[in-house]
Design an enzyme around this catalytic site. Structure first.
Site, PDB file in Angstrom:
ATOM      1  N   ASP A 206      39.106  31.968  39.987  1.00  0.00           N
ATOM      2  CA  ASP A 206      37.953  32.442  39.216  1.00  0.00           C
ATOM      3  C   ASP A 206      36.962  31.294  38.997  1.00  0.00           C
ATOM      4  O   ASP A 206      37.365  30.161  38.723  1.00  0.00           O
ATOM      5  CB  ASP A 206      38.474  32.948  37.861  1.00  0.00           C
ATOM      6  N   GLU A 251      52.977  22.795  50.580  1.00  0.00           N
ATOM      7  CA  GLU A 251      54.362  22.365  50.348  1.00  0.00           C
ATOM      8  C   GLU A 251      55.314  23.549  50.394  1.00  0.00           C
ATOM      9  O   GLU A 251      56.509  23.385  50.544  1.00  0.00           O
ATOM     10  CB  GLU A 251      54.502  21.748  48.949  1.00  0.00           C
TER      11      GLU A 251
HETATM   12  C1  GLC Z   1      34.519  35.972  37.171  1.00  0.00           C
HETATM   13  C2  GLC Z   1      35.227  37.274  36.921  1.00  0.00           C
HETATM   14  C3  GLC Z   1      34.546  37.977  35.792  1.00  0.00           C
HETATM   15  C4  GLC Z   1      34.624  37.094  34.555  1.00  0.00           C
HETATM   16  C5  GLC Z   1      34.047  35.716  34.827  1.00  0.00           C
HETATM   17  C6  GLC Z   1      34.406  34.740  33.752  1.00  0.00           C
HETATM   18  O1  GLC Z   1      33.222  36.142  37.608  1.00  0.00           O
HETATM   19  O2  GLC Z   1      35.247  38.035  38.100  1.00  0.00           O
HETATM   20  O3  GLC Z   1      35.114  39.228  35.530  1.00  0.00           O
HETATM   21  O4  GLC Z   1      33.911  37.690  33.499  1.00  0.00           O
HETATM   22  O5  GLC Z   1      34.562  35.173  36.021  1.00  0.00           O
HETATM   23  O6  GLC Z   1      35.775  34.410  33.798  1.00  0.00           O
END
Ligand code: GLC
Length: 524
Positions: A206, A251
């Site tokens: 993310d 790994e």
């Molecule tokens: C990414 C996720 C989204 C979230 C953001 C903050 O874009 O897909 O859903 O709100 O990150 O974590």
């Protein structure tokens, strides 16, 4: 013969855990619910699942605010449920990718609570980004440390009682980690191993471009937020993290992967992350963002392929996710004719699946679910919903629980009588998986057929795309024996030679009416 890694051609299905299937009757999806539906995913024909965060979380941002990276939130199940899910996923011949959220934690994470309870300058604060404010315009007033905006609106800084400000590129409940602190880097390496040891096949990272911020915290000014080497995103230091992560993944048995969520201004910048010693893949959102036009599709595909080619990585394609308006609805709005959204979604699937690389599907698109636009104000949970042109908009409309069976809420999502966490529309009886499964004209059947053909062709298609014609209102390309044709225009077009394999609408002779696509095979 060199073995092709599984992710290069994978069709990956995004499971938004909270909205997939509720096994225990609390109105929210859970890990046991996913286990109970693996047959659906196997029959659909996908290769892997990507689970959105299921970790301990107050759900201020749907779970992208993690309070404990090593545990399952009780509403979604337990670690034992997770282990059982991994085993079942593998027993079904599928792979499992999980989300990892390294840019920020929840404000309920133990480290952040310790940071708040400790004085400025303490080791506890240095795991996050705390800074003094700046003098405001008027005497006695204070401004945030710089002009950085939160992606969710307003400044990216919140002031705490002792006068320091902490950084949050997203909601204020999502404080950003300080990746210049080695303790943070070490913690995430341990977290990766924790889940790798439990058998996951990969990670979706993310906000992958965000981890490092410019150490001087200079203003963004009029600079582009997403430009590489800018103050906020895609700083060069971030690559050291992914090189280290790649070593950790390697790994294991050589089959574990990572895909980054990296927003850039163009596909060229993505290549920075795709070196052979960094990420295996990044999301390419180009198709999702393109308008319904053969030239627009052609141009984004050419650019996306060109950007990835020198890295040797496989491209990725996506039409919808938990962050965007469902594409049936997007296409319907743009097309302006009733029913056109579904016709285009059928056609777009053939385009998506004909391209080299992997395709990421979002749960419910196989059912042709539309965006739910009339959720009551009080039901909405997304932190970024807002009223635009009188309509309440946000990301909940694509996160409504899936309809599985029956003719009324909860449509088999929860045990009978339970109200799901978001209300489900009264007219979804014909969209349930059960109703569509035996209907040859349903969206579900269309997805199954297209995925089955893709699987059948997988071994024989070259990765190269050969364009047959410069695009006008239609798009034609070939990959070995497969030709894909997409007609975005108003008029019928003549198909190239070949035997029709799949067509998104009936063919009339060798001509396709608009908003349709076809796959043809030839023995060329
Ligand atoms: C990414 C996720 C989204 C979230 C953001 C903050 O874009 O897909 O859903 O709100 O990150 O974590």
């Amino acid at each position: 013969m060199t073995r092709i890694p599984w992710w290069r051609n994978a069709v990956v299905y995004e499971v938004y855990v909270r909205s997939f299937t509720d096994s225990d009757g609390n109105g929210e999806g859970d890990l046991q619910g996913i286990r109970s539906r693996l047959g659906h995913l196997r029959d659909l024909g996908v290769d892997a699942l990507w689970l959105t965060p299921f970790y301990t979380s107050p759900l201020a941002d749907g779970g992208y605010d993690v309070a404990d990276y090593r545990d399952v939130d009780p509403r979604f199940g337990t670690l034992d449920d997770f282990d059982a899910l991994v085993a079942d996923v593998h027993a079904h011949g599928l792979r499992l990718i999980i989300d990892i959220v390294p840019n920020h934690s929840s404000d309920r994470h133990r480290w952040f609570r310790e940071a708040l309870a400790s004085p400025p300058g303490s080791a506890e604060r240095s795991r996050y980004i705390f800074r003094p404010g700046r003098p405001g315009e008027r005497p006695g007033e204070e401004d945030p440390p710089n002009d950085w905006p939160s992606a969710f609106g307003g400044p990216a800084w919140t002031r705490v009682d002792d006068g320091e400000w902490y950084l949050h590129l997203y909601a204020r409940e999502q404080p950003d980690f300080n990746w210049r602190n080695p303790e943070v880097a070490q913690e995430f390496e341990d977290v990766l191993r924790f889940w790798l040891d439990r058998g996951v096949d990969g990670f979706r990272i993310d906000v992958a471009a965000g981890l490092f911020k410019d150490a001087s915290f200079r203003d963004l000014g009029s600079n582009d937020r997403r430009a590489p080497n800018g103050p906020i995103y895609s700083r060069p230091e971030v690559h050291g993290v992914y090189r280290r992560w790649r070593q950790i993944l390697d790994e294991y048995d050589g089959d574990r992967m990572a895909i980054g969520e990296v927003w850039t201004n163009g596909p060229e910048d993505l290549a920075l992350y795709l070196r052979p010693d960094e990420l295996h893949q990044v999301f390419q959102f180009d198709l999702q963002l393109a308008s319904w036009s053969a030239t627009a599709f052609h141009d984004v595909i050419v650019a996306a392929l060109k950007a990835v080619a020198p890295t040797g990585a496989a491209p990725t394609w996506v039409l919808s996710s938990h962050d965007s308006i469902r594409h049936v609805t997007r296409y319907e709005r743009a097309g302006g004719l009733p029913g056109i959204g579904r016709a285009r979604a059928r056609a777009a699937l053939l385009l998506l699946l004909a391209l080299p690389g992997s395709a990421y599907l979002y749960q419910g698109e196989e059912l042709g679910l539309p965006e739910v636009t009339d959720l009551p104000d009080g039901a909405r949970q997304d932190p970024i919903y807002e009223r635009t042109n009188g309509e309440l908009a946000g990301r909940d409309g694509c996160r409504v629980p899936l309809p599985w069976s029956g003719d009324a809420e909860p449509y088999g999502f929860s045990p009978g009588g339970v109200r799901p966490w978001l209300p489900m529309p009264p007219d979804w009886a014909s969209l349930t998986a059960e109703a569509q499964a035996s209907d040859p004209s349903s969206m579900l059947t269309w997805y199954r057929d297209a995925l089955a053909q893709r699987r059948r062709l997988a071994g024989v298609l070259p990765e190269d795309v050969e364009w047959l014609d410069s695009p006008g209102t239609a798009l034609f390309f070939r990959r070995g024996p497969l030709t894909c044709a997409l007609n975005c225009g108003e008029n019928p077009v003549r198909l190239p030679p070949g035997t029709p394999l799949l067509t998104s609408a009936p063919l009339y002779g060798d001509l396709l009416p608009g908003d349709t696509a076809a796959w043809l095979t030839s023995s060329r």
